[in-house]
Scaffold this active site. Structure first.
Site, mmCIF file in Angstrom:
data_model
loop_
_atom_site.group_PDB
_atom_site.id
_atom_site.type_symbol
_atom_site.label_atom_id
_atom_site.label_comp_id
_atom_site.label_asym_id
_atom_site.label_seq_id
_atom_site.Cartn_x
_atom_site.Cartn_y
_atom_site.Cartn_z
ATOM 1 N N ASN A 95 0.760 -1.123 0.088
ATOM 2 C CA ASN A 95 0.230 -0.025 0.145
ATOM 3 C C ASN A 95 0.972 1.347 -0.075
ATOM 4 O OD1 ASN A 95 -1.852 2.224 0.428
ATOM 5 N ND2 ASN A 95 -2.203 1.475 2.693
ATOM 6 N N TRP A 96 0.835 1.758 -1.119
ATOM 7 C CA TRP A 96 1.979 2.968 -1.378
ATOM 8 C C TRP A 96 1.533 4.369 -0.587
ATOM 9 C CZ3 TRP A 96 4.059 2.909 -6.954
ATOM 10 C CH2 TRP A 96 5.027 1.983 -7.077
ATOM 11 N N LYS A 97 0.198 4.342 -0.348
ATOM 12 C CA LYS A 97 -0.484 5.469 0.209
ATOM 13 C C LYS A 97 -0.170 6.810 -0.601
ATOM 14 C CE LYS A 97 0.156 3.177 4.740
ATOM 15 N NZ LYS A 97 0.175 3.281 6.054
ATOM 16 N N HIS A 103 -9.178 1.543 4.839
ATOM 17 C CA HIS A 103 -7.724 1.717 5.570
ATOM 18 C C HIS A 103 -8.136 2.616 6.845
ATOM 19 C CE1 HIS A 103 -3.692 2.637 6.639
ATOM 20 N NE2 HIS A 103 -3.459 1.645 6.011
ATOM 21 N N GLU A 121 -6.550 4.970 7.977
ATOM 22 C CA GLU A 121 -6.426 6.396 7.738
ATOM 23 C C GLU A 121 -7.408 6.864 6.917
ATOM 24 O OE1 GLU A 121 -2.476 5.607 5.505
ATOM 25 O OE2 GLU A 121 -1.564 4.933 7.379
ATOM 26 N N GLU A 160 -5.017 -4.961 10.662
ATOM 27 C CA GLU A 160 -4.305 -3.653 10.558
ATOM 28 C C GLU A 160 -4.484 -2.933 12.006
ATOM 29 O OE1 GLU A 160 -2.362 -2.683 6.783
ATOM 30 O OE2 GLU A 160 -3.717 -1.092 7.185
ATOM 31 N N SER A 207 3.524 -2.099 10.132
ATOM 32 C CA SER A 207 5.079 -2.230 10.467
ATOM 33 C C SER A 207 5.380 -3.624 10.042
ATOM 34 C CB SER A 207 5.319 -1.762 11.721
ATOM 35 O OG SER A 207 4.987 -0.452 12.086
ATOM 36 N N GLY A 224 3.120 -1.263 4.062
ATOM 37 C CA GLY A 224 3.027 0.112 3.860
ATOM 38 C C GLY A 224 4.470 0.625 3.548
ATOM 39 N N GLY A 225 5.091 1.012 4.505
ATOM 40 C CA GLY A 225 6.643 1.490 4.240
ATOM 41 C C GLY A 225 7.485 0.893 3.522
HETATM 42 P P1 13P Z 1 3.304 0.254 7.701
HETATM 43 O O1 13P Z 1 3.823 -0.967 6.920
HETATM 44 O O2 13P Z 1 4.173 1.322 7.074
HETATM 45 O O3 13P Z 1 3.139 0.220 9.011
HETATM 46 O O4 13P Z 1 2.008 0.311 7.058
HETATM 47 C C1 13P Z 1 0.956 -0.617 6.946
HETATM 48 C C2 13P Z 1 -0.242 -0.028 6.608
HETATM 49 O O5 13P Z 1 -1.048 0.984 6.839
HETATM 50 C C3 13P Z 1 -0.843 -0.856 5.350
HETATM 51 O O6 13P Z 1 -1.906 -0.349 4.562
#
Ligand code: 13P
Length: 255
Positions: free
Chosen positions: A13-15, A98, A100, A170, A216, A237-238
């Site tokens: 998930n590149w956000k 998500h 966020e 998550e 994470s 994510g990251g």
């Molecule tokens: P991180 O892996 O950066 O914690 O993000 C997880 C995430 O929100 C994937 O949707």
């Protein structure tokens, strides 16, 4: 069916990261690193990067997803994108609900459900996110919350449509914080999600649904997490912004 027969899915998930040019470069770097993976590999990218991502991923085992979808087919919804628009662009997956989006953009369990229905009705695979906040965990509501969010999200989804559903557990406190749930916490959370699905559709059906862990997950901890019986891959994510790290996670899920 059990973990041995459920296919793991590693989805990035590149956000809000990467331009189209950066998208092309990153996917070109990833392609040889994830080729031959024994799990499904997906990258969910910003809308404006979809065309570049689909083009770059052509002929590879990387599938492309979006990060959200609107629930209406068309109309006066400024800034929104429909499921049909996504499939027309070669998108096969979409992240829905998500934390966020729930936290910053007013997403509710009801709109998560509507978006999920729109996605699966259009033939997209929905990656539906659920997860408790730290406060909810500390108050002892993790199981209640995860089951409630899962059931709300899947309302009116048919048993047959579950083949186009992935649920991602998550924990909000583990997202982007560097604090990962322990493998046992991830397994337990994913287990609550699976129990909720079993309560709706029966145990046999629930055993067929892919439930990911996200929060994470990285090149160092992926092995231990994806090893757990209820963890069928991850939503990353990251670490999905770095080709090498992402490929190590894909390899962990391929074992
Ligand atoms: P991180 O892996 O950066 O914690 O993000 C997880 C995430 O929100 C994937 O949707």
């Amino acid at each position: 069916m059990n973990k041995a027969t459920r296919r793991a899915v590693i989805a990035g998930n590149w956000k809000m990261n990467n331009t189209p040019a950066q998208t092309t470069a990153l996917i070109n770097e990833m392609k040889p690193l994830v080729a031959g993976a024994d799990c499904d590999v997906v990258l969910c990218v910003p809308y404006v990067d979809i065309a570049a991502a689909v083009e770059a991923a052509k002929g590879s085992n990387i599938k492309i997803g979006a990060e959200n979808v609107h629930f209406k087919a068309s109309g006066a919804y400024t800034g929104e994108v429909s499921a049909e628009m996504l499939t027309a662009c070669g998108v096969e997956y979409v992240v829905i609900g998500h934390s966020e989006r729930r936290q910053y953009f007013g997403e509710t369990d009801q709109t998560v459900n509507l978006r999920t229905l729109a996605a699966v009705n259009a033939g997209l695979t929905a990656i539906v996110c659920v997860g408790e906040t730290l406060e909810q965990r500390e108050l002892g509501y993790t199981e209640t919350l995860l089951k409630y969010q899962t059931k709300m999200a899947l309302t009116n989804v048919t048993a047959d449509q579950l083949k186009n559903i992935i649920v991602a557990y998550e924990p909000v406190w583990a997202i982007g914080t560097g604090v990962t749930a322990t493998a046992d916490q991830a397994d337990e959370g994913n287990g609550f999600v699976r129990e909720a699905i079993a309560e709706m559709y029966g145990k046999d059906v629930a055993e067929t649904v892919t439930v990911q862990y996200g929060g994470s997950m990285n090149a160092k901890n992926a092995d231990e997490l994806v090893d757990k019986v209820n963890v069928d891959g991850g939503l990353i994510g990251g670490a999905s912004l770095k080709a090498e790290d992402f490929s190590i996670i894909v390899k962990a899920a391929s074992k």
